[in-house]
Design a protein around this motif. Sequence first.
Motif, PDB file in Angstrom:
ATOM      1  N   ARG A 173       0.816  -1.227   0.000  1.00 20.02           N
ATOM      2  CA  ARG A 173       0.000   0.000   0.000  1.00 20.02           C
ATOM      3  C   ARG A 173       0.846   1.271   0.000  1.00 20.02           C
ATOM      4  O   ARG A 173       0.297   2.358  -0.059  1.00 20.02           O
ATOM      5  N   PHE A 174       2.158   1.140   0.102  1.00 18.16           N
ATOM      6  CA  PHE A 174       2.991   2.327   0.278  1.00 18.16           C
ATOM      7  C   PHE A 174       3.804   2.576  -0.995  1.00 18.16           C
ATOM      8  O   PHE A 174       4.827   1.934  -1.241  1.00 18.16           O
ATOM      9  N   PRO A 175       3.326   3.539  -1.823  1.00 19.96           N
ATOM     10  CA  PRO A 175       3.954   3.766  -3.130  1.00 19.96           C
ATOM     11  C   PRO A 175       5.417   4.161  -3.012  1.00 19.96           C
ATOM     12  O   PRO A 175       6.208   3.868  -3.911  1.00 19.96           O
ATOM     13  N   GLU A 176       5.774   4.801  -1.898  1.00 19.88           N
ATOM     14  CA  GLU A 176       7.163   5.277  -1.762  1.00 19.88           C
ATOM     15  C   GLU A 176       8.149   4.113  -1.799  1.00 19.88           C
ATOM     16  O   GLU A 176       9.256   4.250  -2.332  1.00 19.88           O
ATOM     17  N   LEU A 177       7.763   2.984  -1.216  1.00 17.66           N
ATOM     18  CA  LEU A 177       8.671   1.825  -1.183  1.00 17.66           C
ATOM     19  C   LEU A 177       8.902   1.305  -2.611  1.00 17.66           C
ATOM     20  O   LEU A 177      10.035   1.036  -3.018  1.00 17.66           O
ATOM     21  N   ALA A 178       7.816   1.200  -3.366  1.00 16.11           N
ATOM     22  CA  ALA A 178       7.933   0.723  -4.755  1.00 16.11           C
ATOM     23  C   ALA A 178       8.753   1.709  -5.594  1.00 16.11           C
ATOM     24  O   ALA A 178       9.580   1.306  -6.427  1.00 16.11           O
ATOM     25  N   MET A 179       8.545   3.001  -5.346  1.00  8.87           N
ATOM     26  CA  MET A 179       9.318   4.021  -6.094  1.00  8.87           C
ATOM     27  C   MET A 179      10.806   3.903  -5.806  1.00  8.87           C
ATOM     28  O   MET A 179      11.646   4.043  -6.695  1.00  8.87           O
ATOM     29  N   LEU A 180      11.103   3.620  -4.542  1.00  8.10           N
ATOM     30  CA  LEU A 180      12.504   3.448  -4.142  1.00  8.10           C
ATOM     31  C   LEU A 180      13.134   2.254  -4.874  1.00  8.10           C
ATOM     32  O   LEU A 180      14.262   2.317  -5.374  1.00  8.10           O
ATOM     33  N   TYR A 181      12.373   1.155  -4.968  1.00  8.52           N
ATOM     34  CA  TYR A 181      12.881  -0.035  -5.659  1.00  8.52           C
ATOM     35  C   TYR A 181      13.124   0.258  -7.148  1.00  8.52           C
ATOM     36  O   TYR A 181      14.120  -0.158  -7.725  1.00  8.52           O
ATOM     37  N   ARG A 182      12.197   0.979  -7.724  1.00  9.56           N
ATOM     38  CA  ARG A 182      12.345   1.344  -9.150  1.00  9.56           C
ATOM     39  C   ARG A 182      13.587   2.212  -9.333  1.00  9.56           C
ATOM     40  O   ARG A 182      14.385   1.996 -10.252  1.00  9.56           O
ATOM     41  N   GLU A 183      13.741   3.163  -8.419  1.00  8.10           N
ATOM     42  CA  GLU A 183      14.876   4.078  -8.509  1.00  8.10           C
ATOM     43  C   GLU A 183      16.200   3.317  -8.385  1.00  8.10           C
ATOM     44  O   GLU A 183      17.196   3.678  -8.990  1.00  8.10           O
ATOM     45  N   ARG A 184      16.180   2.222  -7.599  1.00  2.79           N
ATOM     46  CA  ARG A 184      17.407   1.432  -7.423  1.00  2.79           C
ATOM     47  C   ARG A 184      17.540   0.314  -8.446  1.00  2.79           C
ATOM     48  O   ARG A 184      18.323  -0.605  -8.278  1.00  2.79           O
ATOM     49  N   GLY A 185      16.718   0.346  -9.486  1.00  2.00           N
ATOM     50  CA  GLY A 185      16.958  -0.543 -10.628  1.00  2.00           C
ATOM     51  C   GLY A 185      16.174  -1.833 -10.659  1.00  2.00           C
ATOM     52  O   GLY A 185      16.470  -2.708 -11.473  1.00  2.00           O
ATOM     53  N   ALA A 186      15.148  -1.990  -9.806  1.00  2.00           N
ATOM     54  CA  ALA A 186      14.347  -3.219  -9.879  1.00  2.00           C
ATOM     55  C   ALA A 186      13.384  -3.141 -11.054  1.00  2.00           C
ATOM     56  O   ALA A 186      12.819  -2.081 -11.325  1.00  2.00           O
ATOM     57  N   ASP A 187      13.212  -4.262 -11.753  1.00  2.00           N
ATOM     58  CA  ASP A 187      12.187  -4.349 -12.787  1.00  2.00           C
ATOM     59  C   ASP A 187      11.053  -5.262 -12.335  1.00  2.00           C
ATOM     60  O   ASP A 187      10.093  -5.497 -13.076  1.00  2.00           O
ATOM     61  N   LEU A 188      11.206  -5.805 -11.148  1.00  2.00           N
ATOM     62  CA  LEU A 188      10.186  -6.704 -10.586  1.00  2.00           C
ATOM     63  C   LEU A 188      10.127  -6.479  -9.077  1.00  2.00           C
ATOM     64  O   LEU A 188      11.181  -6.399  -8.421  1.00  2.00           O
ATOM     65  N   ILE A 189       8.900  -6.376  -8.550  1.00  2.00           N
ATOM     66  CA  ILE A 189       8.734  -6.372  -7.090  1.00  2.00           C
ATOM     67  C   ILE A 189       7.852  -7.561  -6.721  1.00  2.00           C
ATOM     68  O   ILE A 189       6.799  -7.767  -7.334  1.00  2.00           O
ATOM     69  N   LYS A 201     -11.260  -7.748  -2.156  1.00  2.00           N
ATOM     70  CA  LYS A 201     -12.120  -7.565  -3.335  1.00  2.00           C
ATOM     71  C   LYS A 201     -11.887  -6.180  -3.951  1.00  2.00           C
ATOM     72  O   LYS A 201     -11.769  -6.033  -5.167  1.00  2.00           O
ATOM     73  N   LEU A 202     -11.811  -5.170  -3.107  1.00  2.00           N
ATOM     74  CA  LEU A 202     -11.719  -3.800  -3.610  1.00  2.00           C
ATOM     75  C   LEU A 202     -10.296  -3.382  -3.976  1.00  2.00           C
ATOM     76  O   LEU A 202     -10.068  -2.673  -4.947  1.00  2.00           O
ATOM     77  N   LEU A 203      -9.335  -3.840  -3.182  1.00  2.00           N
ATOM     78  CA  LEU A 203      -8.017  -3.199  -3.261  1.00  2.00           C
ATOM     79  C   LEU A 203      -6.861  -4.041  -3.788  1.00  2.00           C
ATOM     80  O   LEU A 203      -5.868  -3.488  -4.259  1.00  2.00           O
ATOM     81  N   TRP A 204      -6.941  -5.347  -3.624  1.00  2.00           N
ATOM     82  CA  TRP A 204      -5.779  -6.216  -3.913  1.00  2.00           C
ATOM     83  C   TRP A 204      -5.234  -5.972  -5.316  1.00  2.00           C
ATOM     84  O   TRP A 204      -4.070  -5.619  -5.508  1.00  2.00           O
ATOM     85  N   GLU A 205      -6.110  -6.125  -6.327  1.00  2.00           N
ATOM     86  CA  GLU A 205      -5.643  -5.947  -7.696  1.00  2.00           C
ATOM     87  C   GLU A 205      -5.323  -4.470  -7.982  1.00  2.00           C
ATOM     88  O   GLU A 205      -4.329  -4.149  -8.640  1.00  2.00           O
ATOM     89  N   LEU A 206      -6.154  -3.599  -7.433  1.00  2.00           N
ATOM     90  CA  LEU A 206      -5.971  -2.160  -7.682  1.00  2.00           C
ATOM     91  C   LEU A 206      -4.582  -1.680  -7.253  1.00  2.00           C
ATOM     92  O   LEU A 206      -3.883  -1.003  -8.011  1.00  2.00           O
ATOM     93  N   VAL A 207      -4.155  -2.051  -6.031  1.00  2.00           N
ATOM     94  CA  VAL A 207      -2.856  -1.539  -5.567  1.00  2.00           C
ATOM     95  C   VAL A 207      -1.689  -2.172  -6.325  1.00  2.00           C
ATOM     96  O   VAL A 207      -0.685  -1.510  -6.588  1.00  2.00           O
ATOM     97  N   ARG A 211       1.011   0.090  -8.359  1.00  2.00           N
ATOM     98  CA  ARG A 211       2.473   0.045  -8.154  1.00  2.00           C
ATOM     99  C   ARG A 211       3.165  -0.249  -9.486  1.00  2.00           C
ATOM    100  O   ARG A 211       4.203   0.306  -9.803  1.00  2.00           O
ATOM    101  N   ALA A 212       2.573  -1.154 -10.289  1.00  2.00           N
ATOM    102  CA  ALA A 212       3.205  -1.555 -11.561  1.00  2.00           C
ATOM    103  C   ALA A 212       3.194  -0.406 -12.557  1.00  2.00           C
ATOM    104  O   ALA A 212       4.221  -0.090 -13.168  1.00  2.00           O
ATOM    105  N   VAL A 213       2.048   0.243 -12.715  1.00  2.00           N
ATOM    106  CA  VAL A 213       1.925   1.257 -13.759  1.00  2.00           C
ATOM    107  C   VAL A 213       2.670   2.533 -13.379  1.00  2.00           C
ATOM    108  O   VAL A 213       3.290   3.181 -14.235  1.00  2.00           O
ATOM    109  N   ASP A 214       2.685   2.879 -12.100  1.00  2.00           N
ATOM    110  CA  ASP A 214       3.428   4.082 -11.683  1.00  2.00           C
ATOM    111  C   ASP A 214       4.923   3.922 -11.927  1.00  2.00           C
ATOM    112  O   ASP A 214       5.619   4.893 -12.201  1.00  2.00           O
ATOM    113  N   ASN A 215       5.396   2.691 -11.770  1.00  2.00           N
ATOM    114  CA  ASN A 215       6.845   2.473 -11.818  1.00  2.00           C
ATOM    115  C   ASN A 215       7.295   1.738 -13.074  1.00  2.00           C
ATOM    116  O   ASN A 215       8.481   1.473 -13.242  1.00  2.00           O
ATOM    117  N   GLN A 216       6.358   1.363 -13.908  1.00  2.00           N
ATOM    118  CA  GLN A 216       6.631   0.694 -15.184  1.00  2.00           C
ATOM    119  C   GLN A 216       7.498  -0.542 -14.977  1.00  2.00           C
ATOM    120  O   GLN A 216       8.548  -0.714 -15.580  1.00  2.00           O
TER     121      GLN A 216
END
Length: 298
Positions: A173-189, A201-207, A211-216
């Motif tokens: 749920r925390f976009p900053e962590l995913a952004m940090l991983y992207r910044e450090r060169g991860a292509d997969l989380i 039901k509401l959030l699992w797929e959405l989040v 994370r994927a689309v924000d960080n490509q």
Amino acid sequence: MASSASASKSDQHQIAKFKIALCQISVSLDKNTNIDRARKMIKDAAKMGAKLIVLPEMWNCPYANENFPIYAEDFDIRELSPSFMMLSDVARSEGVTVVGGSIPERCGERLYNTCCVFGTDGNLIAKHRKIHLFDLTGDVCFKESESFTAGNRPTIVDTDVGRIGIGICHDLRFPELAMLYRERGADLICYPGAFNMSTGKLLWELVQRARAVDNQLFVATCSPARDSSGSYMIWGHSTLVGPFGEVIATSEHQETTIIAEIDYSMCQLRRENLPLEKQKRGDIYQFVDCTNELNSQQ
Ligand SMILES: NC(=O)CC(=O)C(=O)O
């Protein structure tokens, strides 16, 4: 063991395509049964050609505060860590990278919700302690902080299948962590997780897609299967999402293994077509306190 990455991006992109397996295990009250089941699912996935195998959050015990201290393992005492040892053995015997879901880790007086990553030689190459503990009130109540201490480090690891960022469930749920991983060169989380029926039901797929689309990049989640008799009903639906936010493969809630292909060239393509990194306006949206500036403009 390294929890930071050092390989260059060109090394990483030598591994263009590979198969990932998400083992959605049905977790029982019997720890040995869970270990045997996980071993079998990893072996079967390796036979089907998977090079990276991901397990769920809390695969060696049903997800409940009363269980965590009972099923916990101290990884420094190997004879008392059957779950940890099985993951290491099977990673080595099958020659695969294993993101070992999570199990309760005992370290002195403390417990952590911990994911161990094993390389193809069976060595522990990273250990992620869940950073954001899941405390929720409402229709479903759960307080992980009653049992666990929060980890305080992001985990990014270089493996035979590229540079991977690790999070556990609520960490998603925390976009900053995913952004940090992207910044450090991860292509997969990879996020082992166990969302419940109300949040799932509401959030699992959405989040995951966010994370994927924000960080490509690719996002892989792996959940335990649902057990309708358990006190915490799990949503299931382990999923692989691609760098355009597309769902590449997903499941329902029963025990199953998803095998899907990751092609890192898709990250490059998405980033070339839509260069978010270059288009970012970091000069405008820095996290600083601008209360005074806003007030003076009114
Ligand atoms: N295990 C968890 O962190 C659960 C969670 O995040 C949820 O929404 O459910």
